[in-house]
Design a protein around this motif. Structure first.
Motif, mmCIF file in Angstrom:
data_model
loop_
_atom_site.group_PDB
_atom_site.id
_atom_site.type_symbol
_atom_site.label_atom_id
_atom_site.label_comp_id
_atom_site.label_asym_id
_atom_site.label_seq_id
_atom_site.Cartn_x
_atom_site.Cartn_y
_atom_site.Cartn_z
ATOM 1 N N ARG A 132 0.840 -1.203 0.000
ATOM 2 C CA ARG A 132 0.000 0.000 0.000
ATOM 3 C C ARG A 132 0.876 1.255 0.000
ATOM 4 O O ARG A 132 0.619 2.211 -0.739
ATOM 5 C CB ARG A 132 -0.931 -0.002 1.218
ATOM 6 C CG ARG A 132 -1.895 1.183 1.266
ATOM 7 C CD ARG A 132 -2.826 1.076 2.470
ATOM 8 N NE ARG A 132 -3.711 -0.068 2.361
ATOM 9 C CZ ARG A 132 -4.851 -0.060 1.670
ATOM 10 N NH1 ARG A 132 -5.238 1.043 1.036
ATOM 11 N NH2 ARG A 132 -5.605 -1.140 1.622
ATOM 12 N N ARG A 136 1.088 4.081 -2.942
ATOM 13 C CA ARG A 136 0.826 5.491 -2.621
ATOM 14 C C ARG A 136 1.977 6.376 -3.096
ATOM 15 O O ARG A 136 1.764 7.499 -3.559
ATOM 16 C CB ARG A 136 0.633 5.655 -1.112
ATOM 17 C CG ARG A 136 -0.748 5.243 -0.610
ATOM 18 C CD ARG A 136 -0.823 5.327 0.902
ATOM 19 N NE ARG A 136 -2.168 5.048 1.404
ATOM 20 C CZ ARG A 136 -2.453 4.836 2.674
ATOM 21 N NH1 ARG A 136 -1.482 4.848 3.590
ATOM 22 N NH2 ARG A 136 -3.699 4.598 3.046
ATOM 23 N N HIS A 139 1.569 7.445 -6.364
ATOM 24 C CA HIS A 139 0.384 8.306 -6.489
ATOM 25 C C HIS A 139 -0.791 7.587 -7.159
ATOM 26 O O HIS A 139 -1.552 8.195 -7.917
ATOM 27 C CB HIS A 139 0.731 9.587 -7.253
ATOM 28 C CG HIS A 139 1.637 10.503 -6.490
ATOM 29 N ND1 HIS A 139 1.307 11.799 -6.184
ATOM 30 C CD2 HIS A 139 2.872 10.311 -5.956
ATOM 31 C CE1 HIS A 139 2.299 12.371 -5.507
ATOM 32 N NE2 HIS A 139 3.259 11.472 -5.354
ATOM 33 N N SER A 142 -6.469 5.910 -4.213
ATOM 34 C CA SER A 142 -6.738 5.018 -3.079
ATOM 35 C C SER A 142 -7.787 3.959 -3.409
ATOM 36 O O SER A 142 -7.718 2.831 -2.909
ATOM 37 C CB SER A 142 -7.183 5.833 -1.860
ATOM 38 O OG SER A 142 -8.344 6.588 -2.152
#
Length: 205
Positions: A132, A136, A139, A142
């Protein structure tokens, strides 16, 4: 007025064509850009038309650079935009290039995230928390991360992943607390670590 005096296929790059204006080399175009421009040898151009053609040549060169970068390996949209920013490509033009890459299937954050997780599973025992974090950092939206990791969770037993790391690292971390601390730093949950350690102890009393 200026005149296109010659259009010649390049020797080293067969898909590109050199354009000569008033007898001198001016710029080159890819085959697709040449067809788009509809220019021909002997054609006369106004200053405005020549400027527009030079701008087309610049963007054609930029896009081919972007295309080669995208084709090297899967990239996230953020990675592509960052690369184009480094190349001083204006944001509106960069957006146009990313749209083109999406249309031809070379830019897709969902596909990128799925490939990233699958590759990490093949090469390294990685926690979902670490995956995760990595996505992230790229970018990735989510909602895409949640979907991809939910699918990964269905096909991957985290206890088995931890057990594989324990088998590999136990000789190095003879102190159980240090091993637990190491696994926690890798992003694994304490309850999962404890379960995996208990299983390992039961298997090797």
């Amino acid at each position: 007025m200026s005149t296109i005096t010659a259009i010649r296929q390049q020797v080293r790059h067969k898909d590109r064509y050199s354009l000569y204006v008033d007898g001198e080399y001016a710029f080159s175009l890819s085959e697709s850009a040449l067809l788009e421009s509809q220019v021909a040898s002997g054609q006369q151009l106004s200053d405005t038309e020549l400027t527009a053609l030079k701008q087309l040549a610049l963007q054609d060169k930029q896009y081919n650079l972007v295309l080669r970068y995208a084709a090297l390996r899967p990239r996230s949209e953020w990675e592509m935009l960052t690369y184009m920013h480094r190349k001083d490509i204006p944001e509106p033009v960069a957006k146009k290039y990313t749209d083109k890459l999406k249309r031809i299937g070379l830019l897709d954050d969902q596909d990128f995230a799925e490939r990233w997780v699958a590759n990490r599973r093949l090469l390294k025992h990685t926690s979902q928390a670490r995956l995760r974090q990595e996505l992230r950092q790229k970018h990735i939206d989510s909602s895409i991360i949640d979907t991809v990791l939910a699918e990964d969770q269905e096909s991957t037993d985290e206890i088995d992943v931890i057990a594989a790391i324990i088998h590999k690292k136990r000789a190095r971390y003879s102190d159980p607390q240090k091993l637990i601390a190491y696994l926690a730093r890798q992003g694994f949950r304490y309850d999962a670590i404890k379960t995996a350690l208990d299983r390992a102890d039961d298997a090797n009393p």
